[in-house]
Design a protein around this motif. Sequence first.
Motif, mmCIF file in Angstrom:
data_model
loop_
_atom_site.group_PDB
_atom_site.id
_atom_site.type_symbol
_atom_site.label_atom_id
_atom_site.label_comp_id
_atom_site.label_asym_id
_atom_site.label_seq_id
_atom_site.Cartn_x
_atom_site.Cartn_y
_atom_site.Cartn_z
ATOM 1 N N TYR A 194 17.908 15.315 16.809
ATOM 2 C CA TYR A 194 16.925 14.231 16.799
ATOM 3 C C TYR A 194 15.534 14.774 16.430
ATOM 4 C CZ TYR A 194 14.203 10.203 18.292
ATOM 5 O OH TYR A 194 13.335 9.137 18.317
ATOM 6 N N ALA A 195 15.162 15.898 17.034
ATOM 7 C CA ALA A 195 13.845 16.476 16.754
ATOM 8 C C ALA A 195 13.703 16.847 15.287
ATOM 9 C CB ALA A 195 13.626 17.703 17.645
ATOM 10 N N ARG A 196 14.741 17.433 14.720
ATOM 11 C CA ARG A 196 14.689 17.838 13.316
ATOM 12 C C ARG A 196 14.634 16.620 12.391
ATOM 13 N NH1 ARG A 196 16.047 23.341 12.633
ATOM 14 N NH2 ARG A 196 16.717 24.333 14.583
ATOM 15 N N ALA A 197 15.433 15.589 12.698
ATOM 16 C CA ALA A 197 15.459 14.399 11.850
ATOM 17 C C ALA A 197 14.159 13.616 11.928
ATOM 18 C CB ALA A 197 16.634 13.505 12.241
ATOM 19 N N THR A 198 13.551 13.574 13.112
ATOM 20 C CA THR A 198 12.364 12.742 13.325
ATOM 21 C C THR A 198 11.070 13.463 12.984
ATOM 22 O OG1 THR A 198 13.547 11.573 15.096
ATOM 23 C CG2 THR A 198 11.150 11.327 15.032
ATOM 24 N N TYR A 199 10.990 14.760 13.334
ATOM 25 C CA TYR A 199 9.741 15.502 13.171
ATOM 26 C C TYR A 199 9.847 16.700 12.228
ATOM 27 C CZ TYR A 199 7.613 12.823 16.921
ATOM 28 O OH TYR A 199 7.100 11.812 17.676
ATOM 29 N N GLY A 200 11.060 17.005 11.781
ATOM 30 C CA GLY A 200 11.210 18.154 10.905
ATOM 31 C C GLY A 200 10.976 19.468 11.599
ATOM 32 N N MET A 201 11.224 19.532 12.917
ATOM 33 C CA MET A 201 11.061 20.774 13.660
ATOM 34 C C MET A 201 12.150 20.875 14.719
ATOM 35 S SD MET A 201 7.799 19.996 16.204
ATOM 36 C CE MET A 201 6.698 19.534 14.862
#
Length: 316
Positions: A247-254
């Motif tokens: 979720y963090a990668r998909a939403t914030y790219g991190m």
Amino acid sequence: MDIGVLLPTGTAQWAEGDDPRDLITLARTAEHLGFTSLFVNDSLITPRIEALTMLAALASTTETATLGTGALLPFLRRPVQAAQSLASIDLLSGGRLTLAVGAGYPGRFGRPFYALSEVPWPRRFARLDETVALWRALWQGADSFHGEFQDFPDLPPALRPCRPAGPPIWLAGATPTARARTGRLYDGWLPYPPDPADYATGLHDIHRAAAAAGRPPEAVTPALFVTVRIDGADENTAHGQRATDDYARATYGMPLPELAKIQAVVAGPAEQVTERLNQYVAAGARHLVIRPAALNLPAQREQMERAAALIPDLHP
């Protein structure tokens, strides 16, 4: 306590085949599950259903939940027109609108917004405060407004919102200057500090600023924006951590460890999530806005149902 949920209006939280119209059903489900507020986010650089359009759709399809923004970026809109849109939503919802507003911050989610809005980046906080002052003046029948950034010597009659003073306006920001401005000028506070101790410190500063401005502490609603992932009975903690990282990668790219340094993220079994959220409640939070960490609408609903089961155990 008020427990709300952030609706997944961004396409990063949808899977192939998800129907955006199901957001209405998801909102109604959240209301029936016992969530007392429904929040939406605002953006121009990530594809999503426009925030005020979503709230207008919810105004007539929900019944009791507060409709909120977390957070609205006023510089993306012309201020007088935005005041009319906000008053319209407040009227159509029967006075259920609450606005958390922000000015953006450096990095991916800051300066690019300003380039698209054609509004200067410098003095963005003063511009935000003045825009809020203009909205409040319009809603209370002002026929002129004179500020540093906006000067209207002859304002036409404005649409009045449901409540005489207009909808409550919260500030989404946690810097020392943001806390001072919240205490002086705003009706609520919606930060997302990773540490409950920082929340307590920030709220203390807000109460001190409010007192200096002649306002009582209860004039400022203490809210919290928090990303939540609850493991099911058949899931292990590692599975939940992977899902939250996705979720963090998909939403914030991190990756999750980087996001957790700057935002409140709570993931794990229900008991662990409840304990962590109650630490924020003990620090003074009284309105939690939960963002389910899931990447499709059915999974969002499942996470909402798990979070709703925790509501009776979240209390001062």
